[in-house]
Scaffold this motif. Sequence first.
Motif, mmCIF file in Angstrom:
data_model
loop_
_atom_site.group_PDB
_atom_site.id
_atom_site.type_symbol
_atom_site.label_atom_id
_atom_site.label_comp_id
_atom_site.label_asym_id
_atom_site.label_seq_id
_atom_site.Cartn_x
_atom_site.Cartn_y
_atom_site.Cartn_z
ATOM 1 N N LEU A 96 0.837 -1.197 0.000
ATOM 2 C CA LEU A 96 0.000 0.000 0.000
ATOM 3 C C LEU A 96 0.878 1.256 0.000
ATOM 4 N N VAL A 97 1.902 1.249 0.843
ATOM 5 C CA VAL A 97 2.794 2.414 0.880
ATOM 6 C C VAL A 97 3.434 2.629 -0.486
ATOM 7 N N GLY A 98 3.837 1.512 -1.124
ATOM 8 C CA GLY A 98 4.425 1.603 -2.461
ATOM 9 C C GLY A 98 3.462 2.236 -3.447
ATOM 10 N N MET A 99 2.218 1.776 -3.401
ATOM 11 C CA MET A 99 1.196 2.310 -4.311
ATOM 12 C C MET A 99 0.981 3.793 -4.081
ATOM 13 N N MET A 100 0.939 4.173 -2.782
ATOM 14 C CA MET A 100 0.681 5.577 -2.470
ATOM 15 C C MET A 100 1.789 6.457 -3.009
ATOM 16 N N LYS A 101 3.038 5.969 -2.845
ATOM 17 C CA LYS A 101 4.152 6.797 -3.299
ATOM 18 C C LYS A 101 4.239 6.822 -4.817
ATOM 19 N N ALA A 102 3.774 5.746 -5.466
ATOM 20 C CA ALA A 102 3.864 5.681 -6.923
ATOM 21 C C ALA A 102 2.775 6.521 -7.590
ATOM 22 N N ALA A 103 1.752 6.878 -6.818
ATOM 23 C CA ALA A 103 0.642 7.617 -7.431
ATOM 24 C C ALA A 103 1.092 9.012 -7.830
ATOM 25 N N ARG A 104 0.485 9.522 -8.911
ATOM 26 C CA ARG A 104 0.781 10.901 -9.285
ATOM 27 C C ARG A 104 -0.092 11.863 -8.490
ATOM 28 N N PHE A 105 -1.272 11.399 -8.134
ATOM 29 C CA PHE A 105 -2.189 12.225 -7.346
ATOM 30 C C PHE A 105 -3.017 11.259 -6.503
ATOM 31 N N GLY A 106 -2.778 11.282 -5.217
ATOM 32 C CA GLY A 106 -3.493 10.343 -4.355
ATOM 33 C C GLY A 106 -4.555 11.050 -3.539
ATOM 34 N N ILE A 107 -5.579 10.307 -3.183
ATOM 35 C CA ILE A 107 -6.605 10.878 -2.313
ATOM 36 C C ILE A 107 -7.077 9.816 -1.338
ATOM 37 N N ILE A 108 -7.349 10.241 -0.122
ATOM 38 C CA ILE A 108 -7.993 9.353 0.840
ATOM 39 C C ILE A 108 -9.379 9.911 1.104
ATOM 40 N N PHE A 109 -10.404 9.138 0.770
ATOM 41 C CA PHE A 109 -11.771 9.492 1.147
ATOM 42 C C PHE A 109 -12.064 8.754 2.441
ATOM 43 N N PHE A 110 -12.302 9.473 3.511
ATOM 44 C CA PHE A 110 -12.577 8.737 4.746
ATOM 45 C C PHE A 110 -14.019 8.925 5.207
ATOM 46 N N GLY A 111 -14.605 7.808 5.634
ATOM 47 C CA GLY A 111 -16.027 7.815 5.975
ATOM 48 C C GLY A 111 -16.251 7.674 7.462
ATOM 49 N N MET A 112 -17.522 7.434 7.799
ATOM 50 C CA MET A 112 -17.914 7.351 9.201
ATOM 51 C C MET A 112 -17.283 6.150 9.893
ATOM 52 N N GLY A 113 -16.952 5.102 9.108
ATOM 53 C CA GLY A 113 -16.333 3.918 9.699
ATOM 54 C C GLY A 113 -14.998 4.263 10.324
ATOM 55 N N LEU A 114 -14.405 5.371 9.889
ATOM 56 C CA LEU A 114 -13.136 5.795 10.464
ATOM 57 C C LEU A 114 -13.356 6.816 11.571
ATOM 58 N N SER A 115 -14.223 7.793 11.290
ATOM 59 C CA SER A 115 -14.309 8.926 12.214
ATOM 60 C C SER A 115 -15.278 8.688 13.358
#
Lengths: 305, 115
Positions: A96-115
């Motif tokens: 996952l870390v590899g994917m995040m760093k390889a992305a040109r533009f990353g986004i995290i959408f976080f929902g109620m399951g997190l907050s």
Amino acid sequence: MIYWGGNPAECHPRHFTKYSLTQKGKFTPNGRKDRTMVLVDIRETPSAKAADLFLQIRPGKDFELISVLRALVKGQRVRADAAAEIGLPMQQVHDLVGMMKAARFGIIFFGMGLSMTRGKHMNSAGVLMLAAEMNAFTKFVAMPMRGHGNVTGADVVMRYSTGYPFGVNLCRGYPRFNPGEFSTVDLLVRGDNDACLVLGADPGATMPQPAIDHLARIPTIVLDPKVTHTSRLARVHITTAVTGVSAPGTAYRMDEIPLPLRPALKSPYPTDEQVVRRIREAVQRRPAWLPGRNGKHGNLVSHGM
Amino acid sequence: MSLTVVKNATCTFCGCVCDDIELHANAEKIVATKRACSLGESWFKNHTAERLYPEALIDGQEATVDAAVEVAADYLVNANMPLVYGMSNVTCEAQREAVSLAELVGGIIDSHTSL
Ligand code: SF4
């Protein structure tokens, strides 16, 4: 693209197709094929079918995963058993870390399951920090997946009028902000407030029982298109037109784009805006509020305070 | 019966706030929703322009809006710490009014965000 603790396939059905996943963009001419989608959740929801990688974590371990990710992103060492505690193979976290760093533009959408689970706003803060730190490597942002229509608008309006997004106390005549102290559930459970105006919400159906009990004890006023659970325990209910269906106005999309509403129907009821304005005008016709006017602090006042 | 067609209508059921929806409505209800998802469709079709509820209730008794507004104002003025809560399913214009009301009565204003 990471969805964390949300189920857009069922709760935001057009999020994938209209905005995030399948739309073609200038740098993503092939739409879906140019994107990688990761879903983090505690159970396999229908959204998992749309994901390239689905990470099923143990309930309440969001903060642990955020912390491990933040450490790995910075190249720090993480104990091998940390991933086991989260319920993931370490290799997946590294991927996952590899994917995040390889992305040109990353986004995290976080929902109620997190907050809304263990860790609450610390989880949200963690995700925002992670997104901020990722900008050392690539462009990265985080965005909450907002539920009901115009909660985003409420944040924006309160922010530009009081300086704070929610839970604003104006009792002293200037705004004070302290979530946990001035947030609704806490206020109601402690029984702090002695009147409540509810608009466009139905706490009687969603809040914990002690909060509902307090709403029933104090004078509660409800503005809603329907007679709701809250209306039944309220002293006053006023029926209003339905936002966006028969009431015009503006609503904010979750990415804070204001959009005009184009109502298709004419309601026999007044809009929330009109009713709140009339209540405000009625309040203005009454004598100004002074500490002690209603007697509860009377002795403080008579002692010269 | 004539149908009104509203192009690019905005759905406020979820945070996506899709603004490309085509609504077909008669005088009373919305009969067709193009491009809305199933949640949006049921949201639009569930709300009609009919008079299903009394315009206001005071202590469970039917009342006029005028009377209800006055009673509400009395409650808010007489409270030491009134709370204005909700604001998710209302327009920004209504939210602005709510902020100014909260300021006037010296209260607390809060939205769904804090839940
Ligand atoms: S049409 Fe569906 S996805 Fe779009 S705002 Fe309405 S409920 Fe949300």
